[in-house]
Design a protein around this motif. Structure first.
Motif, short mmCIF file in Angstrom:
data_model
loop_
_atom_site.label_atom_id
_atom_site.label_comp_id
_atom_site.label_asym_id
_atom_site.label_seq_id
_atom_site.Cartn_x
_atom_site.Cartn_y
_atom_site.Cartn_z
N ASN A 163 43.10 19.13 26.36
CA ASN A 163 42.23 20.29 26.17
C ASN A 163 42.85 21.55 26.79
N TYR A 164 44.14 21.57 26.87
CA TYR A 164 44.86 22.75 27.33
C TYR A 164 46.17 22.86 26.57
N LEU A 165 46.77 24.03 26.67
CA LEU A 165 48.03 24.32 26.00
C LEU A 165 48.98 24.91 27.03
N LEU A 166 50.21 24.42 27.05
CA LEU A 166 51.23 25.01 27.91
C LEU A 166 52.10 25.94 27.08
N ILE A 167 52.39 27.11 27.64
CA ILE A 167 53.33 27.99 26.98
C ILE A 167 54.48 28.27 27.93
N ARG A 168 55.67 28.33 27.37
CA ARG A 168 56.88 28.62 28.15
C ARG A 168 57.38 29.98 27.74
N GLY A 169 57.72 30.77 28.73
CA GLY A 169 58.24 32.10 28.47
C GLY A 169 59.74 32.15 28.59
N ALA A 170 60.33 33.08 27.89
CA ALA A 170 61.77 33.33 27.99
C ALA A 170 62.09 34.00 29.33
N TYR A 171 61.06 34.39 30.05
CA TYR A 171 61.16 35.08 31.34
C TYR A 171 59.95 34.65 32.16
N GLU A 172 59.87 35.09 33.40
CA GLU A 172 58.72 34.71 34.22
C GLU A 172 57.45 35.28 33.60
N LEU A 173 56.36 34.53 33.67
CA LEU A 173 55.11 34.92 33.03
C LEU A 173 54.03 35.36 34.01
N GLU A 174 54.35 35.43 35.29
CA GLU A 174 53.35 35.83 36.28
C GLU A 174 52.84 37.24 36.02
N SER A 175 53.71 38.16 35.67
CA SER A 175 53.27 39.54 35.41
C SER A 175 52.37 39.59 34.18
N LEU A 176 52.67 38.80 33.16
CA LEU A 176 51.81 38.71 31.99
C LEU A 176 50.46 38.13 32.38
N ARG A 177 50.46 37.06 33.17
CA ARG A 177 49.21 36.45 33.62
C ARG A 177 48.34 37.46 34.35
N GLN A 178 48.95 38.26 35.21
CA GLN A 178 48.21 39.27 35.97
C GLN A 178 47.64 40.35 35.05
N ARG A 179 48.41 40.78 34.07
CA ARG A 179 47.91 41.79 33.12
C ARG A 179 46.75 41.24 32.30
N LEU A 180 46.85 39.98 31.87
CA LEU A 180 45.77 39.37 31.10
C LEU A 180 44.50 39.28 31.94
N GLU A 181 44.65 38.99 33.22
CA GLU A 181 43.49 38.90 34.10
C GLU A 181 42.88 40.28 34.36
N CYS A 182 43.70 41.25 34.72
CA CYS A 182 43.20 42.58 35.10
C CYS A 182 42.69 43.39 33.92
N ARG A 183 43.38 43.34 32.81
CA ARG A 183 43.04 44.18 31.66
C ARG A 183 42.08 43.53 30.67
N HIS A 184 42.11 42.20 30.60
CA HIS A 184 41.34 41.50 29.57
C HIS A 184 40.36 40.48 30.14
N PHE A 185 40.36 40.31 31.47
CA PHE A 185 39.48 39.35 32.14
C PHE A 185 39.69 37.92 31.63
N ILE A 186 40.95 37.59 31.37
CA ILE A 186 41.34 36.25 30.92
C ILE A 186 42.06 35.58 32.07
N LEU A 187 41.57 34.41 32.46
CA LEU A 187 42.16 33.67 33.58
C LEU A 187 43.01 32.52 33.05
N LEU A 188 44.28 32.53 33.45
CA LEU A 188 45.21 31.46 33.09
C LEU A 188 45.86 30.94 34.36
N ARG A 189 46.29 29.69 34.34
CA ARG A 189 46.99 29.12 35.49
C ARG A 189 48.49 29.23 35.28
N THR A 190 49.18 29.58 36.34
CA THR A 190 50.63 29.64 36.30
C THR A 190 51.20 28.24 36.49
#
Length: 85
Positions: free
Chosen positions: A21-48
């Motif tokens: 019931n989850y999906l893993l995505i792999r980035g070509a680069y670190e995804l922590e900054s994307l995760r933070q933007r999704l949380e701050c701008r869109h209120f979407i919580l993802l686990r790193t």
């Protein structure tokens, strides 16, 4: 899944097949900054990936929900990964 198929069309990320019931995505680069933007701008919580053995900051874990939630998530990913950013 529909969400994985749509995410696979975005530049810089690759969703991995999942039977859970989850999906893993792999980035070509670190995804922590994307995760933070999704949380701050869109209120979407993802686990790193750093909280899971064998994964690092190139991974995000997406908890699957309903189609409406998936569309919201996809729109946020598209906005944050658009070349104009």
């Amino acid at each position: 899944s529909w969400l994985a198929s749509e995410l696979s069309q975005l530049q810089g990320i690759e969703p991995r097949p999942s039977a859970a019931n989850y999906l893993l995505i792999r980035g070509a680069y670190e995804l922590e900054s994307l995760r933070q933007r999704l949380e701050c701008r869109h209120f979407i919580l993802l686990r790193t990936g750093i909280s899971f053995d064998g994964l690092d900051d190139h991974w995000l874990r997406i908890g699957l929900s309903d189609r409406r939630g998936h569309r919201r998530l996809l729109a946020a990913f598209r906005q944050e990964l658009s070349p104009a950013r």
